[in-house]
Design a protein around this motif. Structure first.
Motif, PDB file in Angstrom:
ATOM      1  N   ARG A  79       0.835  -1.196   0.000  1.00  0.00           N
ATOM      2  CA  ARG A  79       0.000   0.000   0.000  1.00  0.00           C
ATOM      3  C   ARG A  79       0.876   1.254   0.000  1.00  0.00           C
ATOM      4  NH1 ARG A  79      -3.895  -1.832   3.484  1.00  0.00           N
ATOM      5  NH2 ARG A  79      -2.965  -0.902   5.320  1.00  0.00           N
ATOM      6  N   ILE A  80       1.982   1.208   0.730  1.00  0.00           N
ATOM      7  CA  ILE A  80       2.888   2.365   0.782  1.00  0.00           C
ATOM      8  C   ILE A  80       3.651   2.508  -0.530  1.00  0.00           C
ATOM      9  CG2 ILE A  80       4.901   3.316   1.969  1.00  0.00           C
ATOM     10  CD1 ILE A  80       3.925   1.843   4.491  1.00  0.00           C
TER      11      ILE A  80
ATOM     12  N   ASN B 167       2.844   1.311  -3.517  1.00  0.00           N
ATOM     13  CA  ASN B 167       1.957   1.608  -4.654  1.00  0.00           C
ATOM     14  C   ASN B 167       1.590   3.077  -4.733  1.00  0.00           C
ATOM     15  OD1 ASN B 167       2.018  -1.072  -5.297  1.00  0.00           O
ATOM     16  ND2 ASN B 167       0.016  -1.563  -4.433  1.00  0.00           N
ATOM     17  N   GLN B 168       1.725   3.779  -3.571  1.00  0.00           N
ATOM     18  CA  GLN B 168       1.402   5.205  -3.572  1.00  0.00           C
ATOM     19  C   GLN B 168       2.303   5.969  -4.508  1.00  0.00           C
ATOM     20  OE1 GLN B 168      -1.208   6.338  -1.726  1.00  0.00           O
ATOM     21  NE2 GLN B 168      -0.933   8.288  -2.781  1.00  0.00           N
ATOM     22  N   VAL B 169       3.545   5.460  -4.701  1.00  0.00           N
ATOM     23  CA  VAL B 169       4.487   6.123  -5.612  1.00  0.00           C
ATOM     24  C   VAL B 169       3.930   6.154  -7.020  1.00  0.00           C
ATOM     25  CG1 VAL B 169       6.803   5.981  -6.609  1.00  0.00           C
ATOM     26  CG2 VAL B 169       6.446   5.421  -4.191  1.00  0.00           C
ATOM     27  N   TRP B 170       3.362   5.047  -7.484  1.00  0.00           N
ATOM     28  CA  TRP B 170       2.809   4.968  -8.840  1.00  0.00           C
ATOM     29  C   TRP B 170       1.584   5.859  -8.977  1.00  0.00           C
ATOM     30  CZ3 TRP B 170       5.920   2.376 -12.077  1.00  0.00           C
ATOM     31  CH2 TRP B 170       6.821   1.455 -11.507  1.00  0.00           C
ATOM     32  N   GLN B 171       0.808   5.968  -7.926  1.00  0.00           N
ATOM     33  CA  GLN B 171      -0.403   6.804  -8.000  1.00  0.00           C
ATOM     34  C   GLN B 171      -0.028   8.275  -8.002  1.00  0.00           C
ATOM     35  OE1 GLN B 171      -2.682   5.470  -4.646  1.00  0.00           O
ATOM     36  NE2 GLN B 171      -3.056   3.445  -5.501  1.00  0.00           N
ATOM     37  N   ASP B 172       1.027   8.622  -7.234  1.00  0.00           N
ATOM     38  CA  ASP B 172       1.413  10.028  -7.190  1.00  0.00           C
ATOM     39  C   ASP B 172       1.958  10.485  -8.528  1.00  0.00           C
ATOM     40  OD1 ASP B 172       0.705  10.083  -4.571  1.00  0.00           O
ATOM     41  OD2 ASP B 172       2.737   9.798  -3.766  1.00  0.00           O
ATOM     42  N   GLU B 173       2.637   9.597  -9.249  1.00  0.00           N
ATOM     43  CA  GLU B 173       3.200   9.988 -10.541  1.00  0.00           C
ATOM     44  C   GLU B 173       2.170   9.899 -11.660  1.00  0.00           C
ATOM     45  OE1 GLU B 173       6.628   7.591 -11.147  1.00  0.00           O
ATOM     46  OE2 GLU B 173       7.783   8.521  -9.534  1.00  0.00           O
TER      47      GLU B 173
END
Length: 423
Positions: free
Chosen positions: A414-415, A417-423
């Motif tokens: 979950r932490i 995957n946040q990288v992909w969502q932020d980009e």
């Protein structure tokens, strides 16, 4: 021995390390009762004991390594493997023979009571014990420590404590799943006008589960929780410390029902969690909790009590002709909780009733596992989970948290995957 381990002050000349509370005394008596019962049972009986005559049983036998080995092997034959029970018993034996503070070591007069027992005690052992009691205790102390390490390495779990509640622990929200049981009780609440006693028992069961979920305390603390009715002065912390019990009372300042339990009332009173401060929690008024508490105090609890003497506890038994005592004990409280689970929680495919499929009967202690697991699933923090059940992170990690590997992976994912969502 019990007087030595429970007295406020030890007898002059004796030393000890730690004291036993009421629950510890009960446990130790059970341990020794099983051990001496096995020794006394006849070899050709179903127990297949050693057949030691009753007049030759005595605490001095605990200073003999051969006695410990016989008992360990007897338990292994009975069950087929070793468990933590044997480890606990050996730890007790080593504590009793510990240098300076062991009760057995400080009681050399017990050697005078040793008598020969075929296959266990011969005259050489007796003479050595009487001539060098300290050396005798040193030998058994070293022996029990060695056996403790050997058995701890291969000990197995006799019964998975999480098995009855696995369908709940495997949910994304274990507390939310357990909450469905309380909702089921309210949905199937008997008509209080037609079935007043059944309705009173249902409300009592509802409050048992709700307070268990909110407090996360052990069965003893929940069972012994005292009641201070609204409008009456509640007990002081000092009074509760003397009683070693908690209390449910109305907090006029905060406008809510509050639970106050002194730290000395807890099993782990010396834990860093408490810091010698009491446990205090204002109950949240979710799902009409306060209205149910007040209805229980005003209407249902007096009905359950009948003409019996009021024990002063919040939870009271249904008083009948066969049971005039309204106070719960460890067994009756467990059975009351288990009955609520059987009646409302376990899904019955034939009637369509019951909150959760696959659930098994269980007692109040499993609620602590539910709370710890819920927080672990949501946060991954043993420290935060320890707050919910008044314990230390180490104890949660070792005993209470059923934290599955996939849940850990999901938290990390979950932490990341946040990288992909932020980009």
């Amino acid at each position: 021995m019990i007087r030595f381990k429970t007295a406020t002050l030890t007898r002059i000349g004796l030393k000890r390390s730690g004291v036993w509370n009421e629950e510890s005394v009960t446990q130790k008596i059970e341990h020794f009762g099983l051990m001496f019962g096995a020794l006394a049972a006849e070899p050709d009986s179903p127990v297949q004991g050693q057949g030691v005559p009753h007049d030759r049983l005595g605490m001095a036998l605990l200073a003999l390594p051969v006695v410990w080995d016989w008992y360990l092997q007897w338990r292994e034959r009975r069950r087929g493997f070793y468990t933590a029970w044997e480890v606990n018993m050996l730890e007790l034996g080593s504590a009793l023979t510990r240098r300076d503070t062991g009760w057995l070591r400080q009681s050399p007069e017990l050697a005078l009571r040793l008598r020969p027992i075929a296959g266990l005690v011969d005259q050489t052992d007796i003479e050595r014990a009487r001539s060098d009691w300290d050396g005798f205790c040193d030998a058994v102390h070293a022996h029990t420590l060695t056996r403790t390490r050997e058995i701890a390495r291969i000990a197995r779990v006799h019964r998975d404590p999480f098995e009855p509640i696995l369908p709940i622990l495997e949910q994304e929200s274990p507390v939310g799943a357990y909450r469905r049981i309380t909702a089921e009780i309210l949905d199937r609440m008997p008509d209080m006008h037609r079935y007043p006693r059944a309705a009173a028992e249902a409300v009592r069961g509802f409050l048992m589960l709700r307070l268990g979920l909110h407090l996360g305390v052990r069965q003893k603390n929940l069972r012994q929780l005292l009641l201070c009715p609204r409008g009456t002065p509640h007990r002081t912390e000092r009074q509760l410390e003397n009683l070693r019990r908690g209390e449910l009372h109305w907090n006029a300042r905060d406008g809510g029902w509050e639970v106050l339990i002194p730290s000395v009332a807890f099993k782990n009173a010396n834990s860093s969690f408490f810091g010698k401060r009491p446990f205090r929690l204002l109950l949240p008024d979710f799902d009409g909790l306060y209205s149910h508490i007040e209805a229980y105090i005003a209407r249902h609890r007096p009905l359950l009590l009948g003409d019996a003497e009021d024990p002063g506890t919040f939870f009271v038994k249904t008083v009948k002709r066969s049971s005039a005592d309204a106070a719960y004990n460890q067994s009756t409280f467990y059975e009351a909780w288990r009955l609520v689970i059987q009646r409302y929680a376990i899904f019955n495919p034939y009637t369509g009733r019951g909150a959760i499929k696959g659930l098994l009967p269980h007692g109040p202690h499993n609620v602590r596992d539910v709370l710890a697991t819920h927080i672990l699933k949501r946060t991954g923090s043993y420290e935060q989970a320890s707050y919910a059940i008044q314990d230390t992170p180490e104890m949660v990690a070792k005993h209470y948290g059923r934290f599955l590997p996939q849940d850990k992976a999901a938290l990390a994912a979950r932490i990341l995957n946040q990288v992909w969502q932020d980009e």
